[in-house]
Design an enzyme around this catalytic site. Structure first.
Site, PDB file in Angstrom:
ATOM      1  N   ASN A 193      54.589 -14.766 -16.868  1.00  0.00           N
ATOM      2  CA  ASN A 193      54.062 -16.121 -17.025  1.00  0.00           C
ATOM      3  C   ASN A 193      55.241 -17.099 -17.080  1.00  0.00           C
ATOM      4  O   ASN A 193      55.867 -17.272 -18.128  1.00  0.00           O
ATOM      5  CB  ASN A 193      53.234 -16.188 -18.324  1.00  0.00           C
ATOM      6  CG  ASN A 193      52.633 -17.561 -18.553  1.00  0.00           C
ATOM      7  OD1 ASN A 193      52.688 -18.423 -17.675  1.00  0.00           O
ATOM      8  ND2 ASN A 193      52.055 -17.769 -19.730  1.00  0.00           N
ATOM      9  N   TRP A 194      55.511 -17.709 -15.942  1.00  0.00           N
ATOM     10  CA  TRP A 194      56.677 -18.605 -15.866  1.00  0.00           C
ATOM     11  C   TRP A 194      56.438 -19.955 -16.541  1.00  0.00           C
ATOM     12  O   TRP A 194      57.362 -20.733 -16.714  1.00  0.00           O
ATOM     13  CB  TRP A 194      57.073 -18.832 -14.399  1.00  0.00           C
ATOM     14  CG  TRP A 194      57.735 -17.653 -13.755  1.00  0.00           C
ATOM     15  CD1 TRP A 194      57.989 -16.432 -14.328  1.00  0.00           C
ATOM     16  CD2 TRP A 194      58.228 -17.569 -12.414  1.00  0.00           C
ATOM     17  NE1 TRP A 194      58.613 -15.601 -13.430  1.00  0.00           N
ATOM     18  CE2 TRP A 194      58.771 -16.285 -12.240  1.00  0.00           C
ATOM     19  CE3 TRP A 194      58.255 -18.461 -11.340  1.00  0.00           C
ATOM     20  CZ2 TRP A 194      59.351 -15.869 -11.037  1.00  0.00           C
ATOM     21  CZ3 TRP A 194      58.820 -18.049 -10.140  1.00  0.00           C
ATOM     22  CH2 TRP A 194      59.367 -16.767 -10.006  1.00  0.00           C
ATOM     23  N   LYS A 195      55.186 -20.227 -16.849  1.00  0.00           N
ATOM     24  CA  LYS A 195      54.833 -21.527 -17.466  1.00  0.00           C
ATOM     25  C   LYS A 195      55.391 -22.657 -16.589  1.00  0.00           C
ATOM     26  O   LYS A 195      55.416 -22.522 -15.376  1.00  0.00           O
ATOM     27  CB  LYS A 195      55.321 -21.582 -18.915  1.00  0.00           C
ATOM     28  CG  LYS A 195      54.852 -20.354 -19.719  1.00  0.00           C
ATOM     29  CD  LYS A 195      55.117 -20.454 -21.195  1.00  0.00           C
ATOM     30  CE  LYS A 195      54.609 -19.195 -21.890  1.00  0.00           C
ATOM     31  NZ  LYS A 195      54.726 -19.225 -23.339  1.00  0.00           N
ATOM     32  N   HIS A 214      44.912 -19.613 -22.394  1.00  0.00           N
ATOM     33  CA  HIS A 214      46.227 -19.517 -23.049  1.00  0.00           C
ATOM     34  C   HIS A 214      46.303 -20.551 -24.176  1.00  0.00           C
ATOM     35  O   HIS A 214      45.800 -21.664 -24.040  1.00  0.00           O
ATOM     36  CB  HIS A 214      47.339 -19.765 -22.022  1.00  0.00           C
ATOM     37  CG  HIS A 214      48.689 -19.370 -22.548  1.00  0.00           C
ATOM     38  ND1 HIS A 214      49.370 -20.132 -23.467  1.00  0.00           N
ATOM     39  CD2 HIS A 214      49.467 -18.285 -22.321  1.00  0.00           C
ATOM     40  CE1 HIS A 214      50.512 -19.539 -23.763  1.00  0.00           C
ATOM     41  NE2 HIS A 214      50.590 -18.405 -23.081  1.00  0.00           N
ATOM     42  N   GLU A 218      46.976 -12.613 -27.660  1.00  0.00           N
ATOM     43  CA  GLU A 218      48.232 -13.347 -27.881  1.00  0.00           C
ATOM     44  C   GLU A 218      48.147 -14.119 -29.194  1.00  0.00           C
ATOM     45  O   GLU A 218      47.666 -15.259 -29.221  1.00  0.00           O
ATOM     46  CB  GLU A 218      48.474 -14.358 -26.745  1.00  0.00           C
ATOM     47  CG  GLU A 218      49.034 -13.743 -25.493  1.00  0.00           C
ATOM     48  CD  GLU A 218      49.936 -14.725 -24.734  1.00  0.00           C
ATOM     49  OE1 GLU A 218      50.947 -14.282 -24.196  1.00  0.00           O
ATOM     50  OE2 GLU A 218      49.623 -15.931 -24.689  1.00  0.00           O
ATOM     51  N   GLY A 239      56.478 -17.070 -27.981  1.00  0.00           N
ATOM     52  CA  GLY A 239      57.759 -17.780 -27.859  1.00  0.00           C
ATOM     53  C   GLY A 239      58.578 -17.841 -29.133  1.00  0.00           C
ATOM     54  O   GLY A 239      59.511 -18.627 -29.241  1.00  0.00           O
ATOM     55  N   SER A 268      56.254 -12.639 -27.230  1.00  0.00           N
ATOM     56  CA  SER A 268      57.633 -12.214 -27.490  1.00  0.00           C
ATOM     57  C   SER A 268      57.917 -10.770 -27.084  1.00  0.00           C
ATOM     58  O   SER A 268      58.695 -10.068 -27.738  1.00  0.00           O
ATOM     59  CB  SER A 268      57.996 -12.428 -28.966  1.00  0.00           C
ATOM     60  OG  SER A 268      57.939 -13.806 -29.289  1.00  0.00           O
TER      61      SER A 268
HETATM   62  P1  PGA Z   1      56.541 -15.310 -24.724  1.00  0.00           P
HETATM   63  O1  PGA Z   1      55.260 -15.993 -24.045  1.00  0.00           O
HETATM   64  O2  PGA Z   1      56.721 -13.974 -24.083  1.00  0.00           O
HETATM   65  O3  PGA Z   1      57.663 -16.253 -24.467  1.00  0.00           O
HETATM   66  O4  PGA Z   1      56.212 -15.172 -26.185  1.00  0.00           O
HETATM   67  C1  PGA Z   1      54.115 -15.252 -23.810  1.00  0.00           C
HETATM   68  C2  PGA Z   1      53.042 -16.165 -23.301  1.00  0.00           C
HETATM   69  O5  PGA Z   1      52.886 -17.269 -23.826  1.00  0.00           O
HETATM   70  O6  PGA Z   1      52.323 -15.823 -22.348  1.00  0.00           O
END
Ligand code: PGA
Length: 218
Positions: free
Chosen positions: A7-9, A95, A144, A150, A180
């Site tokens: 997930n590159w956001k 999300h 999640e 994050g 994470s």
């Molecule tokens: P992260 O993000 O691996 O940086 O915690 C995961 C996500 O939000 O899909």
């Protein structure tokens, strides 16, 4: 089958995406396993560029990070599912960042999910805990916890399995964990055999880190 979703956001431009692909694919080319599916979820404009580059790799697929609730028509700025259907196999929905910053609730998420399914796009549905609604048409459910996204505070294996059991998904959608995940902490998750894959944010931005996570499943 284990799913590794990058997930590159809201990260990477065209040049950076090409660089990522060159490095990742040079390593991935050696992988022979049919037990791994890699799904890349880039920002919209990068979808066609990546699609071209991964055409030779049947186990690398694409996800959109969003889809419109609207169909084709006069909806300036929106990207309908029928447009995405040519580009993406999956769409990430629910999300926490969409719920938090764009106020998406269950009703909006379900509308997007229906639009995706009607156009042959498989929904990757994120939930924050076992109270969030799970639509029957979700391809996979991604647990999640907000505290793990994050932050470096990845959820314990025991807690993840507890949530999985409470969701009573079997024999329904696949169960994915996100929050994470990195190359250092992924092995205990893989060992349980009860987690079907991972949604990876930060650690997916670097092609080597992401490859190392995938490699842990070999
Ligand atoms: P992260 O993000 O691996 O940086 O915690 C995961 C996500 O939000 O899909």
């Amino acid at each position: 089958m284990k799913y590794f979703i990058a997930n590159w956001k809201a990260n990477k431009n065209i040049e950076e995406a090409n660089e990522w692909l060159t490095i990742f694919l040079s390593k991935y080319t050696g992988i022979k396993s049919n037990e791994i599916t890699v799904i890349i979820a880039p920002p919209y404009p990068l979808l066609p560029i990546i699609k071209n580059k991964i055409s030779m790799y049947p186990n690398i697929l694409l996800a959109s990070q969003d889809v419109s609730v609207y169909p084709t028509g006069s909806f300036t700025g929106e990207v309908p599912a029928s447009t995405l259907a040519e580009l993406a196999n999956f769409v990430i929905l629910g999300h926490n960042e969409r719920r938090q910053y764009f106020h998406e609730d269950t009703d909006i998420i379900n509308k997007k999910l229906s639009a995706a399914v009607q156009n042959g796009i498989a929904p990757i549905l994120c939930i924050r805990d076992d109270k969030d609604f799970i639509h029957d048409d979700a391809f996979c459910v991604v647990y999640e916890p907000v505290s793990a996204i994050g932050t470096g505070n990845n959820e314990s294996v025991d807690k993840i399995i507890e949530i999985r059991n409470r969701l009573k998904l079997l024999p329904g959608p696949k169960f994915i964990y996100g929050g994470s995940v990195d190359a250092k902490n992924v092995r205990p998750y893989l060992k349980t055999g009860e987690i079907d894959g991972f949604l990876i944010g930060k650690a997916s931005l670097d092609p080597i880190s992401f490859y190392q996570i995938v490699e842990a499943a070999l």
